[in-house]
Design a protein around this motif. Structure first.
Motif, PDB file in Angstrom:
ATOM      1  N   THR A  33       0.836  -1.203   0.000  1.00 36.13           N
ATOM      2  CA  THR A  33       0.000   0.000   0.000  1.00 36.13           C
ATOM      3  C   THR A  33       0.870   1.251   0.000  1.00 36.13           C
ATOM      4  N   VAL A  34       1.890   1.273   0.842  1.00 37.75           N
ATOM      5  CA  VAL A  34       2.785   2.432   0.917  1.00 37.75           C
ATOM      6  C   VAL A  34       3.523   2.614  -0.405  1.00 37.75           C
ATOM      7  N   THR A  35       3.981   1.521  -1.004  1.00 38.36           N
ATOM      8  CA  THR A  35       4.688   1.603  -2.285  1.00 38.36           C
ATOM      9  C   THR A  35       3.770   2.181  -3.364  1.00 38.36           C
ATOM     10  N   GLY A  36       2.524   1.737  -3.387  1.00 42.92           N
ATOM     11  CA  GLY A  36       1.569   2.259  -4.368  1.00 42.92           C
ATOM     12  C   GLY A  36       1.332   3.750  -4.182  1.00 42.92           C
ATOM     13  N   LEU A  37       1.207   4.192  -2.943  1.00 43.12           N
ATOM     14  CA  LEU A  37       1.021   5.620  -2.667  1.00 43.12           C
ATOM     15  C   LEU A  37       2.253   6.416  -3.086  1.00 43.12           C
ATOM     16  N   LYS A  38       3.424   5.869  -2.803  1.00 40.97           N
ATOM     17  CA  LYS A  38       4.668   6.551  -3.174  1.00 40.97           C
ATOM     18  C   LYS A  38       4.756   6.711  -4.697  1.00 40.97           C
ATOM     19  N   GLN A  39       4.375   5.693  -5.448  1.00 40.52           N
ATOM     20  CA  GLN A  39       4.393   5.766  -6.907  1.00 40.52           C
ATOM     21  C   GLN A  39       3.405   6.826  -7.408  1.00 40.52           C
ATOM     22  N   ASP A  40       2.233   6.911  -6.790  1.00 35.70           N
ATOM     23  CA  ASP A  40       1.251   7.928  -7.177  1.00 35.70           C
ATOM     24  C   ASP A  40       1.806   9.327  -6.943  1.00 35.70           C
ATOM     25  N   VAL A  41       2.440   9.539  -5.798  1.00 39.28           N
ATOM     26  CA  VAL A  41       3.004  10.849  -5.474  1.00 39.28           C
ATOM     27  C   VAL A  41       4.110  11.204  -6.465  1.00 39.28           C
ATOM     28  N   GLU A  42       4.958  10.238  -6.781  1.00 35.16           N
ATOM     29  CA  GLU A  42       6.048  10.484  -7.745  1.00 35.16           C
ATOM     30  C   GLU A  42       5.491  10.859  -9.125  1.00 35.16           C
ATOM     31  N   ALA A  43       4.435  10.189  -9.569  1.00 37.43           N
ATOM     32  CA  ALA A  43       3.838  10.496 -10.873  1.00 37.43           C
ATOM     33  C   ALA A  43       3.248  11.905 -10.878  1.00 37.43           C
ATOM     34  N   ILE A  44       2.601  12.292  -9.810  1.00 37.88           N
ATOM     35  CA  ILE A  44       2.025  13.640  -9.710  1.00 37.88           C
ATOM     36  C   ILE A  44       3.146  14.683  -9.682  1.00 37.88           C
ATOM     37  N   LYS A  45       4.186  14.414  -8.905  1.00 38.49           N
ATOM     38  CA  LYS A  45       5.327  15.331  -8.814  1.00 38.49           C
ATOM     39  C   LYS A  45       5.974  15.523 -10.189  1.00 38.49           C
ATOM     40  N   LYS A  46       6.161  14.426 -10.909  1.00 32.33           N
ATOM     41  CA  LYS A  46       6.780  14.493 -12.242  1.00 32.33           C
ATOM     42  C   LYS A  46       5.909  15.318 -13.189  1.00 32.33           C
ATOM     43  N   ALA A  47       4.598  15.087 -13.161  1.00 28.43           N
ATOM     44  CA  ALA A  47       3.687  15.835 -14.039  1.00 28.43           C
ATOM     45  C   ALA A  47       3.736  17.326 -13.728  1.00 28.43           C
ATOM     46  N   LEU A  48       3.790  17.684 -12.461  1.00 26.57           N
ATOM     47  CA  LEU A  48       3.846  19.097 -12.083  1.00 26.57           C
ATOM     48  C   LEU A  48       5.175  19.729 -12.473  1.00 26.57           C
ATOM     49  N   GLU A  49       6.278  18.987 -12.314  1.00 27.56           N
ATOM     50  CA  GLU A  49       7.595  19.504 -12.675  1.00 27.56           C
ATOM     51  C   GLU A  49       7.701  19.742 -14.179  1.00 27.56           C
ATOM     52  N   GLU A  50       7.011  18.935 -14.967  1.00 27.19           N
ATOM     53  CA  GLU A  50       7.045  19.078 -16.419  1.00 27.19           C
ATOM     54  C   GLU A  50       6.064  20.143 -16.888  1.00 27.19           C
ATOM     55  N   GLY A  51       5.440  20.816 -15.952  1.00 21.59           N
ATOM     56  CA  GLY A  51       4.520  21.897 -16.290  1.00 21.59           C
ATOM     57  C   GLY A  51       3.158  21.422 -16.741  1.00 21.59           C
ATOM     58  N   GLY A  52       2.919  20.191 -16.594  1.00 20.40           N
ATOM     59  CA  GLY A  52       1.625  19.658 -16.997  1.00 20.40           C
ATOM     60  C   GLY A  52       0.551  19.953 -15.957  1.00 20.40           C
ATOM     61  N   THR A  53      -0.644  20.022 -16.448  1.00 19.47           N
ATOM     62  CA  THR A  53      -1.764  20.222 -15.530  1.00 19.47           C
ATOM     63  C   THR A  53      -2.598  18.956 -15.419  1.00 19.47           C
ATOM     64  N   ASP A  54      -2.260  17.996 -16.278  1.00 11.17           N
ATOM     65  CA  ASP A  54      -2.972  16.730 -16.208  1.00 11.17           C
ATOM     66  C   ASP A  54      -2.297  15.824 -15.184  1.00 11.17           C
ATOM     67  N   ILE A  55      -2.920  15.717 -14.062  1.00 13.60           N
ATOM     68  CA  ILE A  55      -2.389  14.845 -13.022  1.00 13.60           C
ATOM     69  C   ILE A  55      -2.933  13.446 -13.285  1.00 13.60           C
ATOM     70  N   PRO A  56      -2.032  12.478 -13.377  1.00 13.96           N
ATOM     71  CA  PRO A  56      -2.492  11.120 -13.694  1.00 13.96           C
ATOM     72  C   PRO A  56      -3.398  10.567 -12.590  1.00 13.96           C
ATOM     73  N   GLU A  57      -4.407   9.858 -13.048  1.00 16.29           N
ATOM     74  CA  GLU A  57      -5.306   9.198 -12.096  1.00 16.29           C
ATOM     75  C   GLU A  57      -4.591   7.995 -11.503  1.00 16.29           C
ATOM     76  N   PRO A  58      -4.652   7.854 -10.188  1.00 17.66           N
ATOM     77  CA  PRO A  58      -4.028   6.661  -9.612  1.00 17.66           C
ATOM     78  C   PRO A  58      -4.785   5.406 -10.041  1.00 17.66           C
ATOM     79  N   GLU A  59      -4.039   4.329 -10.134  1.00 17.92           N
ATOM     80  CA  GLU A  59      -4.650   3.053 -10.492  1.00 17.92           C
ATOM     81  C   GLU A  59      -5.609   2.635  -9.377  1.00 17.92           C
ATOM     82  N   PRO A  60      -6.835   2.282  -9.715  1.00 18.74           N
ATOM     83  CA  PRO A  60      -7.741   1.833  -8.653  1.00 18.74           C
ATOM     84  C   PRO A  60      -7.279   0.487  -8.098  1.00 18.74           C
TER      85      PRO A  60
END
Length: 160
Positions: free
Chosen positions: A74-101
């Motif tokens: 569970t913690v690993t999955g949350l960490k991956q979601d946070v990393e994906a959001i961080k990467k999207a924001l750093e690249e200037g994107g506004t599309d934040i990826p939806e976490p895998e259900p």
């Protein structure tokens, strides 16, 4: 109630401390007499098996490792979601990826013999027993440690 408790004890499929508690509660409620209580306690102690009554150190460790693995997953999955959001924001994107259900847990997992109230079945729980699906229909708050063959009054077969 005396006969039901005695049948479970004779089957040998119970956890000793849990059974002793059930016997005492039934005596306090007046469902069994003091003499029946004494008889059932002696019988329960005589028929108790170590594998059902006292989980060995290794099985306790295995259980804790399962819980730990679930938590880490569970913690690993949350960490991956946070990393994906961080990467999207750093690249200037506004599309934040939806976490895998997360996959929904199986409503009717295979029946596993409970070792006590902590892993017993309660009203609304579902199981698969001998290829058939069952819903627990025990009264609210009643911990069920018996399978549908041993105590059918607490189980309702699901018609598909």
């Amino acid at each position: 109630m005396y006969e039901i408790i005695k049948q479970v004890i004779l089957s040998g499929d119970y956890e000793l401390s849990d059974m002793l508690n059930k016997i005492k509660k039934n005596c306090v409620r007046g469902d069994i007499t003091d003499e029946q209580e004494t008889e059932l306690i002696a019988l329960a102690r005589e028929k108790a098996t170590p594998e059902n009554s006292y989980a060995g150190i290794q099985s306790q460790v295995d259980y804790m490792m399962e819980l730990l693995a679930e938590t880490i997953g569970t913690v690993t999955g949350l960490k991956q979601d946070v990393e994906a959001i961080k990467k999207a924001l750093e690249e200037g994107g506004t599309d934040i990826p939806e976490p895998e259900p997360e996959p929904e847990p199986d409503k009717y997992p295979e029946y596993k013999q409970p070792t006590g109230a902590h892993d017993a079945y309660y009203k609304g729980d579902g199981i698969t027993w001998k290829g058939e699906k069952y819903d627990c229909i025990a009264p609210d708050g009643v911990a069920v440690v018996w399978n549908p063959d041993e105590y059918p009054a607490y189980w309702k077969k699901v018609e598909e």
